[in-house]
Design an enzyme around this catalytic site. Structure first.
Site, PDB file in Angstrom:
ATOM      1  N   HIS A   1       0.245  11.315   2.289  1.00 42.58           N
ATOM      2  CA  HIS A   1       0.630  10.180   1.430  1.00 42.58           C
ATOM      3  C   HIS A   1       0.264  10.507  -0.012  1.00 42.58           C
ATOM      4  CE1 HIS A   1       0.725   6.189  -0.340  1.00 42.58           C
ATOM      5  NE2 HIS A   1       1.513   5.842   0.664  1.00 42.58           N
TER       6      HIS A   1
ATOM      7  N   GLU B   1       8.904   9.190  -0.598  1.00 40.26           N
ATOM      8  CA  GLU B   1       8.271   8.100  -1.332  1.00 40.26           C
ATOM      9  C   GLU B   1       8.082   8.504  -2.793  1.00 40.26           C
ATOM     10  OE1 GLU B   1       5.988   5.315   1.484  1.00 40.26           O
ATOM     11  OE2 GLU B   1       4.614   6.859   0.808  1.00 40.26           O
TER      12      GLU B   1
ATOM     13  N   ASN C   1       2.452   0.635   6.447  1.00 44.02           N
ATOM     14  CA  ASN C   1       1.256   1.373   6.021  1.00 44.02           C
ATOM     15  C   ASN C   1       0.312   0.340   5.416  1.00 44.02           C
ATOM     16  OD1 ASN C   1      -0.684   2.968   4.874  1.00 44.02           O
ATOM     17  ND2 ASN C   1       0.625   3.749   3.218  1.00 44.02           N
TER      18      ASN C   1
ATOM     19  N   LYS D   1      -2.597   0.677   4.402  1.00 50.97           N
ATOM     20  CA  LYS D   1      -3.564   1.244   3.439  1.00 50.97           C
ATOM     21  C   LYS D   1      -4.976   0.735   3.767  1.00 50.97           C
ATOM     22  CE  LYS D   1       0.115   1.349   0.076  1.00 50.97           C
ATOM     23  NZ  LYS D   1       0.479   1.904  -1.197  1.00 50.97           N
TER      24      LYS D   1
ATOM     25  N   GLU E   1      -1.094   8.850  -2.213  1.00 51.36           N
ATOM     26  CA  GLU E   1      -2.439   8.415  -2.626  1.00 51.36           C
ATOM     27  C   GLU E   1      -3.488   9.429  -2.173  1.00 51.36           C
ATOM     28  OE1 GLU E   1      -2.166   4.448  -1.027  1.00 51.36           O
ATOM     29  OE2 GLU E   1      -0.680   3.978  -2.563  1.00 51.36           O
TER      30      GLU E   1
ATOM     31  N   GLY F   1       4.147   0.619  -4.741  1.00 50.56           N
ATOM     32  CA  GLY F   1       3.303  -0.483  -5.193  1.00 50.56           C
ATOM     33  C   GLY F   1       3.633  -0.971  -6.597  1.00 50.56           C
TER      34      GLY F   1
ATOM     35  N   SER G   1       8.156   0.257  -2.500  1.00 56.85           N
ATOM     36  CA  SER G   1       8.587  -1.117  -2.811  1.00 56.85           C
ATOM     37  C   SER G   1       9.802  -1.554  -2.001  1.00 56.85           C
ATOM     38  CB  SER G   1       8.826  -1.269  -4.316  1.00 56.85           C
ATOM     39  OG  SER G   1       7.610  -1.035  -5.024  1.00 56.85           O
TER      40      SER G   1
HETATM   41  C1  PEP Z   1       3.364   3.123   0.702  1.00 56.81           C
HETATM   42  O1  PEP Z   1       2.201   3.004   0.346  1.00 56.81           O
HETATM   43  O2  PEP Z   1       3.651   3.972   1.546  1.00 56.81           O
HETATM   44  C2  PEP Z   1       4.357   2.225   0.123  1.00 56.81           C
HETATM   45  C3  PEP Z   1       5.611   2.481   0.285  1.00 56.81           C
HETATM   46  O3  PEP Z   1       3.860   1.131  -0.576  1.00 56.81           O
HETATM   47  P1  PEP Z   1       4.729  -0.084  -1.189  1.00 56.81           P
HETATM   48  O4  PEP Z   1       5.749  -0.481  -0.158  1.00 56.81           O
HETATM   49  O5  PEP Z   1       3.734  -1.144  -1.464  1.00 56.81           O
HETATM   50  O6  PEP Z   1       5.390   0.440  -2.416  1.00 56.81           O
END
Ligand code: PEP
Length: 249
Positions: free
Chosen positions: A94, A166, A9, A11, A96, A172, A211
Site C-alpha cells: 500500500h 491506487e 481497507n 487502515k 502508505e 483519502g 476515493s
Molecule cells: C486506500 O487506502 O486504499 C484507499 C483507496 O483510501 P480512500 O478510499 O479513502 O481513498
C-alpha cells in the site's frame, strides 16, 4: 468474465465495539453470487472477523505481512499467522507503507512471494504520486512497481494475484482518477501481465482504489478493465461500503 471484487481497507481504524456494528451492518447484505467482497482489517481484529464473518459470503484479510517466515522480527505478523485466522487476502505494498515505512519494490516482492507460498491472495498496490502523474510518468512508475514483483514470482502464480491501482494523489483526498484514466492504466497493467502469461492476464483482477465512493463507483466499475475497488474511507460506513458492493454486482 471476471468476477468483480470489492475490498475494504480499514487502515488503522476500528475498535471491538465499532467493528461489531460495522460487520453486522454488512454481513448479510452482500450477495456473494453477484461479486466478491472482503474487508482487510488491523491484525488484532482478525479473530473478530473470523468469528463474525465465517458464515457469511464476505472474506477477510490483513493489510500487510512480514517478508519472513518466523523469528526475530518484533512487531511483524507472518503469513502463517494470517492463515491461522483464515484470511484469504493480504494487502501488500500500500502506498502508505511505501511512504511511511520506506517499503521498496524489492521488499514488496518478497512479501508477495511469502503470501503466495502460504496460499494467501496478495492484493498488490501500485500507484504514482501527484508529481509523477503531472510529469506523465504514471505508466513508467506502476509498470516498474509491477515488473519488480513479476520478476520474483512464477508465471503460474500470476493467476493467484490481485492488483490494485491506487494513484497516491487520489487516496483519502476526495479526488478520484477519472474512469478513463483508470481504464488506461489498468489496461497497461494487464498488458504487462500478458507478456508473462496471456491466459492469466485475461482472468486477473485489477482493482481501482482512491476515493471510490457510492456516487462514483458505478462509473469506475463500468470500465472494461476495472474489476473492482479497494476502498478506504467509504469502507468504514456500512451503507457506503454496501452501496459500492452493489454497484459492482
Ligand atoms: C486506500 O487506502 O486504499 C484507499 C483507496 O483510501 P480512500 O478510499 O479513502 O481513498
Amino acid at each position: 468474465m471476471r468476477r468483480k471484487l470489492v475490498v475494504g481497507n480499514w487502515k488503522m481504524n476500528g475498535s471491538l465495539v465499532f467493528n461489531a456494528a460495522l460487520l453486522a451492518g454488512i454481513k448479510d447484505r452482500v450477495d456473494s453470487r453477484q461479486c466478491d467482497a472482503a474487508v482487510c482489517v488491523p491484525a488484532p481484529y482478525l479473530a473478530q472477523c473470523q468469528t463474525q464473518l465465517s458464515d457469511s459470503g464476505i472474506f477477510w484479510g490483513a493489510q500487510d505481512l512480514s517478508a519472513y517466515d518466523a523469528g526475530a522480527h518484533t512487531g511483524d505478523v507472518s503469513a502463517a499467522m494470517l492463515v491461522d485466522f483464515s484470511c484469504k487476502y493480504v494487502i501488500v505494498g500500500h502506498s502508505e507503507r511505501r511512504a511511511l515505512h520506506s517499503e521498496s519494490n524489492e521488499l514488496i516482492a518478497m512479501k508477495v512471494v511469502r503470501a503466495l507460498a502460504s496460499g494467501l491472495t496478495p492484493i498488490i498496490c501500485v500507484g504514482e504520486t501527484l508529481e509523477q502523474y503531472d510529469a506523465g510518468l504514471t505508466k513508467v512508475v506502476v509498470g516498474k512497481q509491477i515488473d519488480d514483483v513479476l520478476a520474483m514470482i512464477s508465471v503460474e502464480d500470476i493467476e493467484k494475484i490481485v492488483i490494485a491501482y491506487e494513484p497516491v494523489w487520489a487516496i483519502g483526498t476526495g479526488r478520484n482518477a477519472t474512469p478513463q484514466i483508470a481504464q488506461d492504466v489498468h489496461s497497461s497493467l494487464r498488458a504487462k501481465l500478458a507478456l508473462k502469461n496471456p491466459i492469466a492476464a485475461v482472468g486477473a483482477r485489477i482493482l481501482y482504489g482512491g476515493s471510490m465512493k457510492p456516487d462514483n463507483a458505478k462509473e469506475l466499475l463500468s470500465m472494461a478493465d476495472v474489476d473492482g475497488g479497494l476502498i478506504g474511507g467509504a469502507a468504514l460506513k456500512a451503507a457506503d461500503f454496501l452501496a459500492i458492493v452493489h454497484a459492482a454486482g
